[in-house]
Design a protein around this motif. Structure first.
Motif, PDB file in Angstrom:
ATOM      1  N   ASN A 112       0.846  -1.194   0.000  1.00  0.00           N
ATOM      2  CA  ASN A 112       0.000   0.000   0.000  1.00  0.00           C
ATOM      3  C   ASN A 112       0.882   1.244   0.000  1.00  0.00           C
ATOM      4  O   ASN A 112       2.103   1.157   0.155  1.00  0.00           O
ATOM      5  CB  ASN A 112      -0.974  -0.013   1.184  1.00  0.00           C
ATOM      6  N   GLN A 113       0.249   2.384  -0.155  1.00  0.00           N
ATOM      7  CA  GLN A 113       0.986   3.641  -0.261  1.00  0.00           C
ATOM      8  C   GLN A 113       1.786   3.923   1.008  1.00  0.00           C
ATOM      9  O   GLN A 113       2.911   4.405   0.934  1.00  0.00           O
ATOM     10  CB  GLN A 113       0.018   4.784  -0.538  1.00  0.00           C
ATOM     11  N   GLU A 114       1.241   3.616   2.163  1.00  0.00           N
ATOM     12  CA  GLU A 114       1.946   3.857   3.420  1.00  0.00           C
ATOM     13  C   GLU A 114       3.243   3.046   3.500  1.00  0.00           C
ATOM     14  O   GLU A 114       4.279   3.552   3.906  1.00  0.00           O
ATOM     15  CB  GLU A 114       1.034   3.510   4.598  1.00  0.00           C
ATOM     16  N   GLU A 115       3.192   1.790   3.081  1.00  0.00           N
ATOM     17  CA  GLU A 115       4.379   0.937   3.088  1.00  0.00           C
ATOM     18  C   GLU A 115       5.439   1.483   2.127  1.00  0.00           C
ATOM     19  O   GLU A 115       6.615   1.541   2.456  1.00  0.00           O
ATOM     20  CB  GLU A 115       4.006  -0.502   2.723  1.00  0.00           C
TER      21      GLU A 115
ATOM     22  N   TRP B   3       7.578  16.655   3.390  1.00  0.00           N
ATOM     23  CA  TRP B   3       6.973  17.015   4.665  1.00  0.00           C
ATOM     24  C   TRP B   3       7.059  15.845   5.643  1.00  0.00           C
ATOM     25  O   TRP B   3       7.414  16.006   6.798  1.00  0.00           O
ATOM     26  CB  TRP B   3       5.521  17.457   4.463  1.00  0.00           C
ATOM     27  N   LEU B   4       6.760  14.641   5.164  1.00  0.00           N
ATOM     28  CA  LEU B   4       6.829  13.452   6.017  1.00  0.00           C
ATOM     29  C   LEU B   4       8.249  13.166   6.472  1.00  0.00           C
ATOM     30  O   LEU B   4       8.482  12.788   7.619  1.00  0.00           O
ATOM     31  CB  LEU B   4       6.248  12.244   5.302  1.00  0.00           C
ATOM     32  N   SER B   5       9.216  13.357   5.585  1.00  0.00           N
ATOM     33  CA  SER B   5      10.616  13.106   5.950  1.00  0.00           C
ATOM     34  C   SER B   5      11.073  14.108   6.991  1.00  0.00           C
ATOM     35  O   SER B   5      11.822  13.771   7.908  1.00  0.00           O
ATOM     36  CB  SER B   5      11.535  13.134   4.726  1.00  0.00           C
ATOM     37  N   HIS B   6      10.589  15.337   6.883  1.00  0.00           N
ATOM     38  CA  HIS B   6      10.945  16.370   7.858  1.00  0.00           C
ATOM     39  C   HIS B   6      10.321  16.073   9.220  1.00  0.00           C
ATOM     40  O   HIS B   6      10.959  16.252  10.249  1.00  0.00           O
ATOM     41  CB  HIS B   6      10.497  17.749   7.360  1.00  0.00           C
ATOM     42  N   SER B   7       9.083  15.590   9.222  1.00  0.00           N
ATOM     43  CA  SER B   7       8.399  15.328  10.490  1.00  0.00           C
ATOM     44  C   SER B   7       8.920  14.083  11.191  1.00  0.00           C
ATOM     45  O   SER B   7       8.685  13.895  12.366  1.00  0.00           O
ATOM     46  CB  SER B   7       6.896  15.233  10.273  1.00  0.00           C
ATOM     47  N   THR B   8       9.649  13.214  10.471  1.00  0.00           N
ATOM     48  CA  THR B   8      10.219  12.009  11.110  1.00  0.00           C
ATOM     49  C   THR B   8      11.583  12.271  11.715  1.00  0.00           C
ATOM     50  O   THR B   8      12.111  11.448  12.410  1.00  0.00           O
ATOM     51  CB  THR B   8      10.326  10.840  10.111  1.00  0.00           C
TER      52      THR B   8
ATOM     53  N   ASN C 113       7.001   4.566   3.677  1.00  0.00           N
ATOM     54  CA  ASN C 113       7.940   4.184   4.735  1.00  0.00           C
ATOM     55  C   ASN C 113       9.236   3.635   4.158  1.00  0.00           C
ATOM     56  O   ASN C 113      10.323   3.927   4.670  1.00  0.00           O
ATOM     57  CB  ASN C 113       7.311   3.156   5.687  1.00  0.00           C
ATOM     58  N   GLN C 114       9.124   2.844   3.094  1.00  0.00           N
ATOM     59  CA  GLN C 114      10.320   2.292   2.459  1.00  0.00           C
ATOM     60  C   GLN C 114      11.216   3.414   1.908  1.00  0.00           C
ATOM     61  O   GLN C 114      12.430   3.371   2.069  1.00  0.00           O
ATOM     62  CB  GLN C 114       9.938   1.326   1.333  1.00  0.00           C
ATOM     63  N   ILE C 115      10.613   4.397   1.267  1.00  0.00           N
ATOM     64  CA  ILE C 115      11.398   5.514   0.717  1.00  0.00           C
ATOM     65  C   ILE C 115      12.061   6.298   1.843  1.00  0.00           C
ATOM     66  O   ILE C 115      13.256   6.591   1.799  1.00  0.00           O
ATOM     67  CB  ILE C 115      10.519   6.445  -0.144  1.00  0.00           C
ATOM     68  N   LEU C 116      11.288   6.646   2.864  1.00  0.00           N
ATOM     69  CA  LEU C 116      11.816   7.465   3.959  1.00  0.00           C
ATOM     70  C   LEU C 116      12.880   6.748   4.771  1.00  0.00           C
ATOM     71  O   LEU C 116      13.704   7.394   5.414  1.00  0.00           O
ATOM     72  CB  LEU C 116      10.675   7.929   4.867  1.00  0.00           C
ATOM     73  N   ASN C 117      12.891   5.418   4.731  1.00  0.00           N
ATOM     74  CA  ASN C 117      13.869   4.651   5.494  1.00  0.00           C
ATOM     75  C   ASN C 117      15.038   4.137   4.651  1.00  0.00           C
ATOM     76  O   ASN C 117      15.837   3.330   5.142  1.00  0.00           O
ATOM     77  CB  ASN C 117      13.181   3.490   6.221  1.00  0.00           C
ATOM     78  N   LEU C 118      15.124   4.607   3.410  1.00  0.00           N
ATOM     79  CA  LEU C 118      16.290   4.244   2.606  1.00  0.00           C
ATOM     80  C   LEU C 118      17.554   4.793   3.275  1.00  0.00           C
ATOM     81  O   LEU C 118      17.540   5.914   3.797  1.00  0.00           O
ATOM     82  CB  LEU C 118      16.173   4.823   1.193  1.00  0.00           C
ATOM     83  N   PRO C 119      18.648   4.049   3.251  1.00  0.00           N
ATOM     84  CA  PRO C 119      19.891   4.584   3.832  1.00  0.00           C
ATOM     85  C   PRO C 119      20.466   5.723   3.001  1.00  0.00           C
ATOM     86  O   PRO C 119      21.154   6.600   3.517  1.00  0.00           O
ATOM     87  CB  PRO C 119      20.828   3.379   3.861  1.00  0.00           C
ATOM     88  N   CYS C 120      20.168   5.711   1.688  1.00  0.00           N
ATOM     89  CA  CYS C 120      20.629   6.771   0.789  1.00  0.00           C
ATOM     90  C   CYS C 120      19.846   6.673  -0.511  1.00  0.00           C
ATOM     91  O   CYS C 120      19.116   5.711  -0.737  1.00  0.00           O
ATOM     92  CB  CYS C 120      22.133   6.665   0.527  1.00  0.00           C
TER      93      CYS C 120
END
Length: 134
Positions: free
Chosen positions: A16-19, A128-133, A22-29
């Motif tokens: 789903n879009q949330e997963e 925005w999501l990456s900034h808020s995490t 999360n995968q993008i935001l948790n990439l190491p690079c």
């Protein structure tokens, strides 16, 4: 996550879009293909939904796929693969470009691109999501 099949997995309900977010935001690079210090490799592609041209910046989740893309796109030798270790900075840099979308792990397959295409509004939401995490 390898984003080359993300669109099909979304369509079939395997993810789903949330997963995906999360995968993008948790990439190491994130990797990009560059010329000089700041020109990232972008493509002019035909959007089948609107039947118009859009400009897409290409990003990669791992070095192996980025190197595969340089061969598939026949990137000239004076271009190079570079790494962003800060995901938010990578996304911000792309949002400042004159593009319509960003594609993760896109590689040409006949007349289409594999990968996950994110429009400019969704890119802003990701930033925005990456900034808020943090």
């Amino acid at each position: 996550m390898d984003f080359r099949t993300a669109s099909e997995k979304l369509d079939s309900g395997q993810t789903n879009q949330e997963e995906i977010t999360n995968q993008i935001l948790n990439l190491p690079c994130i990797y990009g293909i560059f010329k000089d210090q700041s020109k990232i490799f972008c493509l002019e592609v035909n959007n089948k939904q609107t039947n118009g041209e859009i400009t897409v910046a290409l990003l990669y989740s791992n070095l192996k796929i980025a190197v595969e893309a340089t061969s598939s796109f026949k990137i000239p030798n004076n271009w190079y693969v570079a790494q962003w270790s800060d995901i938010e900075e990578a996304l911000k840099a792309c949002s400042e470009l004159s593009i319509d979308a960003v594609a993760f792990d896109s590689i040409p397959q006949e007349d289409t691109l594999s990968g996950l295409v994110i429009d400019k509004d969704s890119l802003k939401e990701l930033i925005w999501l990456s900034h808020s995490t943090h």
